[in-house]
Write a protein that holds these residues in place. Structure first.
Motif, PDB file in Angstrom:
ATOM      1  N   TYR A  12      -1.124   2.021 -34.017  1.00 16.14           N
ATOM      2  CA  TYR A  12      -1.099   3.381 -34.554  1.00 16.14           C
ATOM      3  C   TYR A  12       0.053   3.599 -35.529  1.00 16.14           C
ATOM      4  CZ  TYR A  12       2.107   4.121 -30.625  1.00 16.14           C
ATOM      5  OH  TYR A  12       3.115   4.019 -29.728  1.00 16.14           O
TER       6      TYR A  12
ATOM      7  N   LYS B 215       1.441   4.260 -41.335  1.00 16.97           N
ATOM      8  CA  LYS B 215       1.871   3.744 -42.638  1.00 16.97           C
ATOM      9  C   LYS B 215       0.736   3.836 -43.635  1.00 16.97           C
ATOM     10  CE  LYS B 215       4.911   0.447 -43.586  1.00 16.97           C
ATOM     11  NZ  LYS B 215       5.478  -0.891 -43.712  1.00 16.97           N
TER      12      LYS B 215
ATOM     13  N   LEU C 205       2.562   8.076 -44.783  1.00 24.17           N
ATOM     14  CA  LEU C 205       3.691   8.855 -44.286  1.00 24.17           C
ATOM     15  C   LEU C 205       4.989   8.154 -44.643  1.00 24.17           C
ATOM     16  CD1 LEU C 205       2.380   9.621 -40.697  1.00 24.17           C
ATOM     17  CD2 LEU C 205       2.128  10.998 -42.749  1.00 24.17           C
ATOM     18  N   ASN C 206       6.056   8.946 -44.798  1.00 26.60           N
ATOM     19  CA  ASN C 206       7.324   8.299 -45.132  1.00 26.60           C
ATOM     20  C   ASN C 206       7.964   7.718 -43.867  1.00 26.60           C
ATOM     21  OD1 ASN C 206       9.421  10.164 -43.975  1.00 26.60           O
ATOM     22  ND2 ASN C 206       8.355  11.605 -45.320  1.00 26.60           N
ATOM     23  N   PRO C 207       8.833   6.709 -44.042  1.00 27.41           N
ATOM     24  CA  PRO C 207       9.365   5.965 -42.896  1.00 27.41           C
ATOM     25  C   PRO C 207      10.068   6.847 -41.868  1.00 27.41           C
ATOM     26  CG  PRO C 207       9.886   4.814 -44.920  1.00 27.41           C
ATOM     27  CD  PRO C 207       9.263   6.111 -45.319  1.00 27.41           C
TER      28      PRO C 207
ATOM     29  N   ARG D 122       9.449   9.938 -41.022  1.00 27.05           N
ATOM     30  CA  ARG D 122       8.483  10.652 -40.204  1.00 27.05           C
ATOM     31  C   ARG D 122       7.801   9.699 -39.226  1.00 27.05           C
ATOM     32  NH1 ARG D 122       5.547  15.598 -40.493  1.00 27.05           N
ATOM     33  NH2 ARG D 122       3.828  15.383 -39.020  1.00 27.05           N
TER      34      ARG D 122
ATOM     35  N   LYS E  89       8.222  10.805 -35.448  1.00 31.57           N
ATOM     36  CA  LYS E  89       7.047  11.381 -34.804  1.00 31.57           C
ATOM     37  C   LYS E  89       6.179  10.352 -34.098  1.00 31.57           C
ATOM     38  CE  LYS E  89       5.666  15.140 -35.171  1.00 31.57           C
ATOM     39  NZ  LYS E  89       4.667  16.181 -35.234  1.00 31.57           N
ATOM     40  N   HIS E  90       6.189   9.124 -34.541  1.00 33.22           N
ATOM     41  CA  HIS E  90       5.303   8.165 -33.908  1.00 33.22           C
ATOM     42  C   HIS E  90       6.047   7.155 -33.044  1.00 33.22           C
ATOM     43  CE1 HIS E  90       1.509   9.296 -35.907  1.00 33.22           C
ATOM     44  NE2 HIS E  90       2.320   9.750 -36.842  1.00 33.22           N
TER      45      HIS E  90
ATOM     46  N   ARG F  22       8.639   8.977 -30.325  1.00 31.58           N
ATOM     47  CA  ARG F  22       7.899   9.768 -29.351  1.00 31.58           C
ATOM     48  C   ARG F  22       7.428   8.932 -28.183  1.00 31.58           C
ATOM     49  NH1 ARG F  22       5.178  12.720 -26.731  1.00 31.58           N
ATOM     50  NH2 ARG F  22       4.170  14.661 -27.327  1.00 31.58           N
ATOM     51  N   THR F  23       6.884   7.757 -28.478  1.00 31.35           N
ATOM     52  CA  THR F  23       6.427   6.913 -27.383  1.00 31.35           C
ATOM     53  C   THR F  23       7.552   6.102 -26.766  1.00 31.35           C
ATOM     54  OG1 THR F  23       5.486   5.721 -29.245  1.00 31.35           O
ATOM     55  CG2 THR F  23       3.970   6.493 -27.585  1.00 31.35           C
TER      56      THR F  23
END
Lengths: 342, 320, 378
Positions: free
Chosen positions: B217, B222, B226-228, B230, B234-235, B238-239
């Motif tokens: 994901y 990428k 999306l910019n690095p 973010r 956010k990805h 978060r996990t």
């Protein structure tokens, strides 16, 4: 003459690994026009996925080396910075991947992820973006999109997830959609639906599609032109019709022969190609397929160039075998009967 | 949700009882404890056997085990639990120690969580480069130092009575009586306690981030353009942070429940942990039971909170 | 001009032979262990620290040699009234003390207790390093024992307790994880509850209590056939106490791994072939979790060495007069102002040992399961 979108010329991609320099892609060239569907077919390790990811700039890294050019609407994508590349990804070129379960972030709602894709490139507020997401989900055939948009990925079935991925990839109206093995992880029945969906959307969005797969059956219906890749090279290139009715490469025969066909007498065994793909670090000399080719002979020690050897323009291959001879005996060669008898 | 909470509540009570019961049994069975040993201790050094027996009877040590246990639980909840050695009420002792323990835990917790995350992120983002290697070495050194030794050494080098007099030599000052001194007295214990956790959390987070970066994901993110930054926030984070949250919940509960025995003892903070250590030294069962129950309570409560939070963070998990 | 296939000298067989002759036309399969070993070999730092660990181990094992030939004294031999030759001068091993400045350790001008000057009763000799022919290299403790000798002997004890308790811990954790993961059902339920209980348990508290209690009295069980007689001062007591502490920390993740492995097809295949549960657990499941087990083992040893030091420091582990790094730190606490090396040396020894194990364990984990994209040079 449709608009020329993509011009890949002499693309080579190498990775430095612990074992040596891996030549994943070697001298690949092709063009893509608006409205066209290009199929790229090959085994695992043939370089098809690396080619696609390189177009998106996803293979960039400390150990990757590139040669050649990838011109999108005139701009060489290999030369621009990663920050500039971000404007192209999703916006001009969209990509969907093989496994939709792991390709969607499990902790965010599907709608949120599509909105994120939209807001990355367009200046819209959340509400409009959300409305667009619902519309996109409807367009890809997801029932009840108004409620489904707030679901999490694990609440979708496999086929629906892939549809959602397609919706997300098309959300910014990219000119090109790259689909990397989109149906491999899905049921056969769903496969057909997804392929049909992609074909329909291509017209709706007026985009071009690069469909990557190992399964010739998948591209038979939808592709205009097919590239067959082996060991990082394009070994045959033809329109879909020419490829299926006049394939020149024994490797292509292998791919075709392994498919059961309704229009031919049933063979005793399905033809399968002996051996394994070559190591991408230490390649065999001459034709890369030679060690596995049942019809190889001494000239094959010299690598054939990718040239047109048949009458059909645009049908290129890398095989020294005589064209007429192949046409005369092809059926026997494909169905695996003894080559000595021919 | 209600069913989940009720089930966990029952489970919590059972665990607390089980834990205290096991502690109780161990103390009865262990040589040197049990009815004879404790009675001997209470009776004093020169006690005659008759005196010991009468002490046994008076304190109820000659009753069956489950009766003794039940009585102790009853005393616990009716606030009658009294130490064998000092005759002081256990609950009041614990309450006395709580401000110090709470101050130590909350301060150290804030420090180790924030620095642990910082260290983990920097280390992962610059993986393989110099900053990563330096951080990894420092983190590993931090994990390798025994907490009590670090406490002793810092007291010697940095606290009054040692080479320099930068810091006070242990002891706890209440926040209400003198906030500045409260802070000053706790700073060294906070840092000493946090060092171990920062190293550990940093490395765990680094591993999680490096794993997450390779997830499909993230590749999709990428591909969306999306910019690095973010993507990272956010990805990836978060996990990656989810397991850290679980760890922190339990570690925090542990320290709050009197788990920082060594730090409290070395710095003489007179918190719950130090109380526990002293009680063990004296083989004093009631305070040990009290502290055990107190500690188990915190762990159980926080473990429920952590599970709920985890379910909130990861929608695939349903609280079960 | 291309030759038709009938005149070709190449048949399927010779093509294959040719492929075999030419190097590298086939992808060579390599076992994951070999690949991991290769990766580990490149990790110079991890290997260096492994060597450091073995050096410490060797030095501690050679404690008797050091004691006899360098320091000329035993691990428990007091020299309270002796003198030692320092560069020609005779110096008392334990001097009488006096008023010392607590910050500098030097004698005070005045007598009487002030804020900076305190009375110290007995002051052992300071670290001599190489000035006294190998005697008292790190100084003496309060009853005149050679600290360096005790440091090495103490290392033996600490390492023995650490390694053996870790082995017990890991073996038990693996067995529990395999049982829980393979059988599932109520066996899994019981084992998981057991793990859960540990998390709520004040294991450290209990360890201290058990350790203290057992250390005083020892364990003397007579159950007919089964007799157990362990003295109070035996180091097997802290070994046993420490070994159970971390079982759930290893057992839980391993159980998770076994659970996910169990669903894989090769286990189904083994069951279909009629393999017994024992065989499946040990021949199929165990090798696949082995890499985790190895990494855990190194890290648990590191952890248990620190645990032993903590227990011994509190008096609940190794009992005096047996030296261990923990007891040495505790011994040196009172003298930390005047003779800091008494506590510093064992602490540094612990840090070095544990650090080497941690660095190597980290490197081992990276070799077995690489994630970071490191630049490869060609």
């Amino acid at each position: 003459m449709a608009e020329r979108l993509l011009d890949v010329e002499g693309l080579s991609v190498q990775f430095a690994t612990e074992d040596g320099l891996v030549r994943a892609v070697d001298g690949v060239s092709f063009e893509l026009e608006r409205g066209q569907v290009l199929g790229i077919v090959g085994e695992s390790g043939s370089g098809k996925s690396v080619t696609a990811m390189t177009i998106m700039g996803l293979t960039r890294g400390v150990n990757a080396r590139f040669e050649g050019s990838v011109h999108y609407q005139g701009k060489d994508l290999l030369q621009i910075s990663d920050t500039e590349m971000q404007d192209y990804r999703g916006n001009e070129i969209g990509m969907i991947f093989q496994d939709p379960m792991t390709s969607l972030n499990p902790v965010y709602r599907v709608g949120e992820q599509i909105v994120e894709a939209i807001q990355a490139h367009e200046d819209v507020d959340k509400r409009s973006a959300r409305r667009r997401s619902v519309e996109l989900l409807r367009q890809v055939g997801i029932p009840n999109p108004e409620t489904r948009v707030d679901d999490f990925p694990h609440q979708f079935s496999g086929g629906m997830r892939q549809r959602a991925m397609i919706a997300m990839a098309l959300s910014c109206n990219p000119a090109i959609l790259i689909a990397d093995e989109p149906t491999t992880a899905l049921d056969v029945t769903i496969q057909a639906q997804i392929v049909e969906l992609i074909g329909r959307l291509k017209d709706d969005f007026n985009s071009a599609v690069i469909m990557i797969t190992h399964d010739l059956g998948v591209v038979a219906d939808i592709a205009d032109e097919i590239l067959v890749m082996y060991a990082g090279r394009v070994v045959e290139r033809a329109s879909t019709r020419d490829l299926f009715y006049d394939p020149q490469m024994p490797y292509t025969w292998g791919l075709l022969g392994s498919i059961p066909r309704l229009d031919r007498p049933r063979p005793e065994r399905l033809y399968s190609i002996e051996g394994a793909p070559p190591s991408l670090i230490n390649m065999p000399k001459g034709c890369k397929f030679r060690p596995r080719c049942p019809h190889a002979f001494d000239k094959c020690m010299e690598e054939p160039r990718l040239e047109q050897r048949v009458e059909a323009a645009g049908h290129l291959d890398r095989c020294w075998l005589d064209v007429e001879y192949k046409r005369a005996h092809r059926d026997a060669m494909i169905s695996g009967e003894s080559t000595e008898a021919a | 949700m209600a069913a989940f909470l009720i089930r966990r509540l029952i489970g919590a009570v059972l665990v607390c009882l089980a834990v205290t019961f096991i502690v109780f049994i161990i103390f009865i069975l262990v040589p040197g404890g049990g009815k004879r040993g404790t009675a001997e201790r209470i009776a004093g050094k020169n006690a005659t056997p008759e005196l010991v027996t009468s002490v046994e009877h008076k304190w109820g040590f000659d009753r069956p085990i489950y009766v003794q246990y039940a009585k102790m639980i009853q005393q616990m909840f009716s606030n009658k639990l009294v130490s064998y050695t000092s005759q002081q009420n256990v609950l009041s002792q614990i309450v006395q120690g709580m401000p110090a323990t709470f101050s130590l835990t909350i301060g150290a917790g804030i420090i180790w969580l924030s620095f642990g995350i910082l260290v983990g992120v920097i280390s992962a983002v610059t993986a393989g480069r110099l900053s990563d290697r330096v951080i990894t070495v420092l983190a590993l050194i931090g994990i390798s130092m025994p907490v009590f030794w670090l406490g002793i050494v810092t007291r010697y080098y940095l606290a009054e009575g040692g080479v320099t007099t930068l810091f006070p030599d242990g002891e706890y000052v209440g926040i209400l009586s003198n906030p500045l001194q409260w802070f000053w007295h706790l700073l060294l214990p906070w840092l000493v306690l946090a060092v171990l956790f920062i190293g550990f959390y940093g490395r765990v987070l680094r591993g999680n981030i490096l794993d997450a970066i390779n997830e499909d994901y993230v590749r999709t993110a990428k591909a969306k353009g999306l910019n690095p930054r973010r993507i990272m926030i956010k990805h990836v984070l978060r996990t990656s942070l989810i397991p850290i949250v679980t760890l922190f919940g339990l570690d925090f509960a542990g320290v709050l429940g009197g788990g920082a025995i060594l730090t409290e003892t070395v710095f003489d903070l007179h918190g719950v942990g130090q109380y526990a250590a002293q009680s063990i030294n004296n083989f004093d069962l009631p305070p040990i039971m009290g502290v055990t129950m107190y500690g188990a309570f915190f762990i159980v409560v926080f473990s429920v909170l952590v599970d709920l939070f985890y379910a909130y963070l990861d929608p695939r998990i349903r609280p079960t | 001009m291309a030759q038709p296939a009938t005149e070709s000298q190449f048949t399927l067989d010779t093509a294959a032979e040719l492929a075999a002759e030419e190097h590298g036309t086939q992808i060579r399969g390599r076992s994951p262990w070999y690949l991991a070993w290769r990766r580990l070999r490149r990790n110079k730092v991890a290997l260096a620290f492994l060597v450091l660990f073995f050096l410490v181990l060797a030095a501690c094992l050679l404690a008797p040699v050091y004691a006899d030939h360098v320091a000329h004294t035993g691990q428990n031999t007091p020299h309270v009234l002796d003198t030692v030759d320092v560069n020609g001068q005779q110096v008392s091993v334990v001097s009488n003390g006096g008023f010392l400045n607590v910050h500098t350790g030097k004698s005070c001008e005045t007598t009487g207790n002030t804020a900076d000057c305190k009375l110290f009763s007995a002051i052992p000799i300071a670290p001599q390093w190489f000035n006294a022919n190998g005697k008292f290299v790190l100084g003496a403790d309060s009853i005149g024992r050679d600290v360096a000798v005790r440091l090495l002997y103490g290392g033996r004890v600490s390492l023995q307790v650490g390694i053996i308790s870790s082995a017990i811990c890991v073996v038990l954790a693996v067995i529990l994880a395999l049982l829980a993961g393979y059988f599932g059902g109520w066996i899994d339920f019981i084992i998981t509850r057991f793990f859960d209980l540990f998390y709520a348990f004040p294991v450290v508290l209990l360890g201290i209590a058990l350790g203290a209690a057992l250390a005083i009295n020892g364990v003397h069980w007579n159950l007919g056939l089964f007799k157990l007689n362990v003295n109070g001062g035996s180091i097997w007591i802290p070994t046993a106490v420490i070994s159970y502490v971390l079982i759930p920390y290893v057992g839980r993740p391993l159980r998770g791994q076994v659970l996910s492995l169990r669903e894989k097809e090769f286990i189904e295949a083994a069951i279909a072939q009629g393999a017994s549960p024992l065989r499946i657990m040990f021949s199929e499941l165990l090798p696949n979790v082995m890499s985790s087990v190895l990494v855990f083992f190194t890290l648990i040893i590191a952890n248990n060495i620190v645990l032993e030091a903590a227990l011994s420091f509190l008096g609940a582990g190794v009992q005096p007069p047996t030296p261990s790094w923990g007891t040495l730190i505790s011994d040196g606490q009172d003298l930390i102002v005047t003779r800091p090396w008494l506590s510093l040396a064992p602490g540094i020894a612990i840090v070095l040992t544990v650090l080497s194990l941690n660095v190597f364990g980290d490197g081992l984990r990276d070799a077995l399961d690489p994630r970071a994209k490191v630049r490869v040079e060609h």
